[in-house]
Write a protein that holds these residues in place. Structure first.
Motif, PDB file in Angstrom:
ATOM      1  N   TYR A  70      -1.607  -1.729 -12.328  1.00 60.82           N
ATOM      2  CA  TYR A  70      -1.433  -0.562 -11.468  1.00 60.82           C
ATOM      3  C   TYR A  70      -1.418  -1.025 -10.015  1.00 60.82           C
ATOM      4  O   TYR A  70      -1.963  -2.067  -9.682  1.00 60.82           O
ATOM      5  N   GLU A  71      -0.766  -0.240  -9.177  1.00 63.10           N
ATOM      6  CA  GLU A  71      -0.698  -0.551  -7.754  1.00 63.10           C
ATOM      7  C   GLU A  71      -1.825   0.155  -7.008  1.00 63.10           C
ATOM      8  O   GLU A  71      -2.361   1.156  -7.477  1.00 63.10           O
ATOM      9  N   LYS A  72      -2.164  -0.374  -5.846  1.00 63.17           N
ATOM     10  CA  LYS A  72      -3.229   0.173  -5.003  1.00 63.17           C
ATOM     11  C   LYS A  72      -2.665   0.504  -3.634  1.00 63.17           C
ATOM     12  O   LYS A  72      -1.558   0.113  -3.294  1.00 63.17           O
ATOM     13  N   GLY A  73      -3.477   1.216  -2.845  1.00 66.25           N
ATOM     14  CA  GLY A  73      -3.122   1.470  -1.448  1.00 66.25           C
ATOM     15  C   GLY A  73      -2.383   2.769  -1.194  1.00 66.25           C
ATOM     16  O   GLY A  73      -1.898   2.989  -0.084  1.00 66.25           O
ATOM     17  N   PHE A  74      -2.312   3.650  -2.186  1.00 66.47           N
ATOM     18  CA  PHE A  74      -1.631   4.927  -1.985  1.00 66.47           C
ATOM     19  C   PHE A  74      -2.578   5.925  -1.315  1.00 66.47           C
ATOM     20  O   PHE A  74      -3.734   6.060  -1.715  1.00 66.47           O
ATOM     21  N   VAL A  75      -2.072   6.631  -0.316  1.00 62.64           N
ATOM     22  CA  VAL A  75      -2.865   7.617   0.415  1.00 62.64           C
ATOM     23  C   VAL A  75      -3.197   8.791  -0.506  1.00 62.64           C
ATOM     24  O   VAL A  75      -2.346   9.290  -1.238  1.00 62.64           O
ATOM     25  N   ILE A  76      -4.463   9.224  -0.452  1.00 67.66           N
ATOM     26  CA  ILE A  76      -4.931  10.359  -1.242  1.00 67.66           C
ATOM     27  C   ILE A  76      -5.025  11.569  -0.320  1.00 67.66           C
ATOM     28  O   ILE A  76      -5.679  11.511   0.728  1.00 67.66           O
ATOM     29  N   THR A  77      -4.378  12.654  -0.698  1.00 67.08           N
ATOM     30  CA  THR A  77      -4.426  13.883   0.096  1.00 67.08           C
ATOM     31  C   THR A  77      -5.021  15.012  -0.750  1.00 67.08           C
ATOM     32  O   THR A  77      -5.072  14.934  -1.969  1.00 67.08           O
ATOM     33  N   GLY A  78      -5.464  16.050  -0.052  1.00 64.61           N
ATOM     34  CA  GLY A  78      -5.985  17.238  -0.714  1.00 64.61           C
ATOM     35  C   GLY A  78      -7.492  17.275  -0.843  1.00 64.61           C
ATOM     36  O   GLY A  78      -8.054  18.308  -1.219  1.00 64.61           O
ATOM     37  N   LEU A  79      -8.168  16.186  -0.539  1.00 65.10           N
ATOM     38  CA  LEU A  79      -9.625  16.155  -0.685  1.00 65.10           C
ATOM     39  C   LEU A  79     -10.307  17.122   0.283  1.00 65.10           C
ATOM     40  O   LEU A  79     -11.318  17.736  -0.058  1.00 65.10           O
ATOM     41  N   ASP A  80      -9.758  17.272   1.470  1.00 63.49           N
ATOM     42  CA  ASP A  80     -10.358  18.168   2.464  1.00 63.49           C
ATOM     43  C   ASP A  80     -10.068  19.636   2.185  1.00 63.49           C
ATOM     44  O   ASP A  80     -10.672  20.517   2.794  1.00 63.49           O
TER      45      ASP A  80
END
Length: 155
Positions: A70-80
């Protein structure tokens, strides 16, 4: 496993990993510190263990390709944007990079929801899951969806 002839044990896993712990700790009404100290001082049998009423559901958000490559470093949105106090997010494979939270592992986040009924907890968990985004996001859609057993497990 639930079988037509009752419950059958295939394997007994005594290790409390992430998903197991992330369900138990929010359910714990008693003091975790007091519980741990009771284990050490020999008073565990007399410990007044209390749990919150209701149900807890934990949905793991994984990186696409997990558990293999799997790849890493993808921005995570929606947590806020999560607004339900009965939903908790546990970071597993994340890190902060350039003031953003990004993926950094296979099991990225755990979404834990608490509700009065199992159905409500499932609904809350998956509603939160829908609001969290990152490239390659994957999760099982059958968590807590088994047919109800003809017995209740109680601690």
């Amino acid at each position: 496993m639930l079988t037509p002839k009752g419950v059958k044990t295939l394997e007994y896993n005594a290790r409390l990993g992430d998903p197991e712990t992330e369900i138990i700790l929010p359910a714990l009404k008693s003091s975790l510190l007091s519980l741990i100290l009771a284990c050490f001082d020999g008073s565990l049998a007399d410990f007044p263990l209390e749990l919150h009423d209701g149900y807890f559901v934990d949905v793991v958000l994984a990186s696409g390709g997990y558990p293999k490559k799997y790849e890493k470093g993808f921005v995570i949105t929606g947590l806020d944007d999560l607004q339900d106090e009965a939903v908790s997010i546990f970071h597993a494979g994340t890190k902060k990079q350039d003031n953003q939270i990004v993926t950094a592992g296979g099991r990225v986040l755990n979404v834990v929801a608490h509700a009065e009924t199992l159905e409500q907890a499932i609904e809350k968990a998956y509603k939160a899951v829908e609001n969290i985004h990152f490239e390659g996001k994957y999760c099982r859609t059958d968590i807590a969806q088994r047919p109800k057993a003809d017995f209740e497990f109680q601690i």
